[in-house]
Design a protein around this motif. Structure first.
Motif, short mmCIF file in Angstrom:
data_model
loop_
_atom_site.label_atom_id
_atom_site.label_comp_id
_atom_site.label_asym_id
_atom_site.label_seq_id
_atom_site.Cartn_x
_atom_site.Cartn_y
_atom_site.Cartn_z
N GLN A 1 22.24 -52.23 -6.24
CA GLN A 1 22.26 -51.24 -5.15
C GLN A 1 21.87 -49.87 -5.73
OE1 GLN A 1 25.39 -51.92 -2.01
NE2 GLN A 1 26.30 -53.20 -3.58
N ARG B 1 31.79 -49.31 16.26
CA ARG B 1 33.19 -49.71 16.07
C ARG B 1 33.62 -50.44 17.33
NH1 ARG B 1 32.01 -48.27 11.59
NH2 ARG B 1 33.26 -47.01 10.17
N THR C 1 29.90 -44.00 -0.68
CA THR C 1 29.69 -45.41 -0.33
C THR C 1 30.78 -46.24 -0.99
OG1 THR C 1 27.35 -44.93 -0.77
CG2 THR C 1 27.91 -47.20 -0.14
N PRO C 2 31.64 -46.86 -0.17
CA PRO C 2 32.61 -47.80 -0.76
C PRO C 2 31.85 -49.08 -1.08
CG PRO C 2 32.83 -47.77 1.63
CD PRO C 2 31.75 -46.80 1.29
N MET C 3 32.16 -49.71 -2.20
CA MET C 3 31.38 -50.89 -2.58
C MET C 3 32.24 -51.99 -3.19
SD MET C 3 28.20 -48.93 -4.34
CE MET C 3 26.88 -49.99 -3.91
N GLU C 4 32.17 -53.14 -2.55
CA GLU C 4 32.75 -54.35 -3.13
C GLU C 4 31.64 -55.27 -3.63
OE1 GLU C 4 36.88 -55.83 -1.18
OE2 GLU C 4 35.18 -55.84 0.16
N LEU D 1 41.33 -45.40 -2.13
CA LEU D 1 39.91 -45.41 -1.76
C LEU D 1 39.72 -44.77 -0.39
CD1 LEU D 1 36.91 -46.69 -2.15
CD2 LEU D 1 37.78 -48.42 -0.56
N TYR E 1 29.34 -41.93 6.79
CA TYR E 1 28.88 -43.32 6.88
C TYR E 1 28.68 -43.80 5.45
CZ TYR E 1 24.05 -42.34 5.46
OH TYR E 1 22.95 -42.01 4.72
N ALA E 2 28.52 -45.12 5.30
CA ALA E 2 28.36 -45.68 3.95
C ALA E 2 26.90 -45.49 3.53
CB ALA E 2 28.76 -47.16 3.96
N LYS F 1 27.05 -45.07 15.04
CA LYS F 1 28.17 -45.77 14.41
C LYS F 1 28.70 -46.83 15.37
CE LYS F 1 30.95 -43.39 11.63
NZ LYS F 1 30.69 -44.11 10.36
N VAL G 1 37.25 -51.84 -6.69
CA VAL G 1 36.30 -51.33 -5.70
C VAL G 1 35.63 -50.09 -6.30
CG1 VAL G 1 38.03 -49.90 -4.47
CG2 VAL G 1 36.05 -50.78 -3.21
N LEU H 1 20.12 -46.25 7.60
CA LEU H 1 21.39 -46.21 8.32
C LEU H 1 21.80 -44.80 8.76
CD1 LEU H 1 23.73 -48.06 9.20
CD2 LEU H 1 24.77 -47.75 6.95
N LYS I 1 23.40 -45.52 2.03
CA LYS I 1 22.68 -46.58 1.31
C LYS I 1 21.77 -46.01 0.24
CE LYS I 1 24.49 -49.71 3.89
NZ LYS I 1 25.90 -49.63 3.62
N PHE J 1 43.16 -49.62 -2.75
CA PHE J 1 42.36 -49.44 -1.54
C PHE J 1 42.89 -48.30 -0.65
CE2 PHE J 1 38.89 -52.43 -0.85
CZ PHE J 1 39.01 -53.22 -1.98
C1 FMN Z 1 35.84 -52.22 0.85
C2 FMN Z 1 34.43 -51.97 1.28
C3 FMN Z 1 33.38 -52.53 0.59
C4 FMN Z 1 32.06 -52.25 0.93
N1 FMN Z 1 31.03 -52.70 0.14
C5 FMN Z 1 29.78 -52.25 0.38
C6 FMN Z 1 28.72 -52.51 -0.53
O1 FMN Z 1 28.88 -53.13 -1.57
N2 FMN Z 1 27.48 -52.01 -0.23
C7 FMN Z 1 27.26 -51.26 0.90
O2 FMN Z 1 26.13 -50.82 1.10
N3 FMN Z 1 28.24 -51.01 1.78
C8 FMN Z 1 29.49 -51.46 1.54
N4 FMN Z 1 30.51 -51.16 2.41
C9 FMN Z 1 30.21 -50.36 3.60
C10 FMN Z 1 30.49 -51.06 4.92
O3 FMN Z 1 29.50 -52.02 5.19
C11 FMN Z 1 30.57 -49.99 6.00
O4 FMN Z 1 31.62 -49.12 5.69
C12 FMN Z 1 30.79 -50.57 7.40
O5 FMN Z 1 29.68 -51.35 7.79
C13 FMN Z 1 31.03 -49.48 8.42
O6 FMN Z 1 29.95 -48.58 8.46
P1 FMN Z 1 30.09 -47.02 8.11
O7 FMN Z 1 30.99 -46.92 6.91
O8 FMN Z 1 28.67 -46.62 7.76
O9 FMN Z 1 30.63 -46.34 9.29
C14 FMN Z 1 31.81 -51.46 2.08
C15 FMN Z 1 32.88 -50.93 2.79
C16 FMN Z 1 34.17 -51.16 2.41
C17 FMN Z 1 35.29 -50.50 3.16
#
Ligand code: FMN
Length: 210
Positions: A66, A199, A153-156, A138, A11-12, A197, A178, A192, A14, A135
């Motif tokens: 963040q 989807r 954590t992927p971050m935009e 990524l 998961y992403a 999850k 990214v 989180l 935090k 990407f």
């Molecule tokens: C390209 C991209 C950018 C994202 N940017 C952020 C971000 O800046 N901060 C953050 O906390 N999560 C970020 N996320 C996480 C998404 O919110 C998260 O992947 C999505 O809600 C699905 O949840 P999960 O990855 O926890 O399963 C990003 C995800 C992607 C793929």
């Protein structure tokens, strides 16, 4: 653990606990990113791996503050080419010829096709195309991280121009696209971490056409 179980575990994150990820794991994650397929095989991006804490501290304020930016072990910055140039295209075609040890007419014709199209295109259009390729890497890096039981954590959520300035990317013909943190989740403090999850169901995502 099966791949789907690992993707459910991922998961992403935090918040992370600052624990350092072993270098062999980082190497395999980066190798997976290196193996990512890209359009015409151009690999039009570079990846900066930031271990330096001072640098992470500098980036955090321009990344929506963040906390995971400074709590992670390694911060990856995916930086795409700012445009396609003849040199950049030739570099990858020459590398291919060198590694494979032969020249192929079809491949050379394809080189000429790209040379006659890409460098003349608008730089912004080229950057956007290059960013899409970044990407893909990524995505593969995230899967590879999950495979290593490393959180990411992927971050935009950052100011690309500010990150470009901090890392001096524009002088290198690159633009940050990214970010990806790598580290270990702080499970007890991350709101989180234990949420289910979400989807959309398969039927809203997939249309099978027989
Ligand atoms: C390209 C991209 C950018 C994202 N940017 C952020 C971000 O800046 N901060 C953050 O906390 N999560 C970020 N996320 C996480 C998404 O919110 C998260 O992947 C999505 O809600 C699905 O949840 P999960 O990855 O926890 O399963 C990003 C995800 C992607 C793929």
């Amino acid at each position: 653990m099966e791949l789907i179980d690992k993707l459910n575990w991922r998961y992403a994150a935090k918040t992370m606990n600052g624990k350092v990820v072993a270098e062999d794991k980082i190497e395999r994650i980066l190798e997976a990113a290196r193996l990512a397929p890209t359009s015409s095989g151009l690999q039009p991006f570079e990846i900066f791996v930031i271990k330096n804490q001072d640098l992470k501290e500098k980036i955090r304020p321009v990344a929506w503050n963040q906390s995971v930016i400074t709590e992670c072990s390694h911060l990856l910055v995916f930086a795409a080419w700012d445009t396609y140039t003849e040199d950049r295209i030739n570099y990858m075609f020459d590398l291919t010829n060198e590694i494979r040890g032969f020249k192929n007419e079809g491949w050379e014709n394809y080189r000429q096709k790209l040379l006659s199209e890409y460098p003349q295109q608008d730089a912004e259009e080229n950057f956007n195309h290059a960013a899409k390729q970044a990407f893909i890497a990524l995505g593969i890096a995230m899967v590879a991280a999950a495979n290593e039981k490393v959180d990411s954590t992927p971050m935009e959520g950052f100011d690309p121009a500010a990150v470009d300035d901090i890392l001096g990317l524009r002088d290198k013909g690159l633009r940050s696209t990214v970010l990806l943190t790598l580290g270990y989740r702080k499970e007890d403090e991350d709101w989180l971490a234990n949420l289910v999850k979400v989807r959309k169901p398969m039927e809203d995502l997939i249309t099978v056409i027989e």
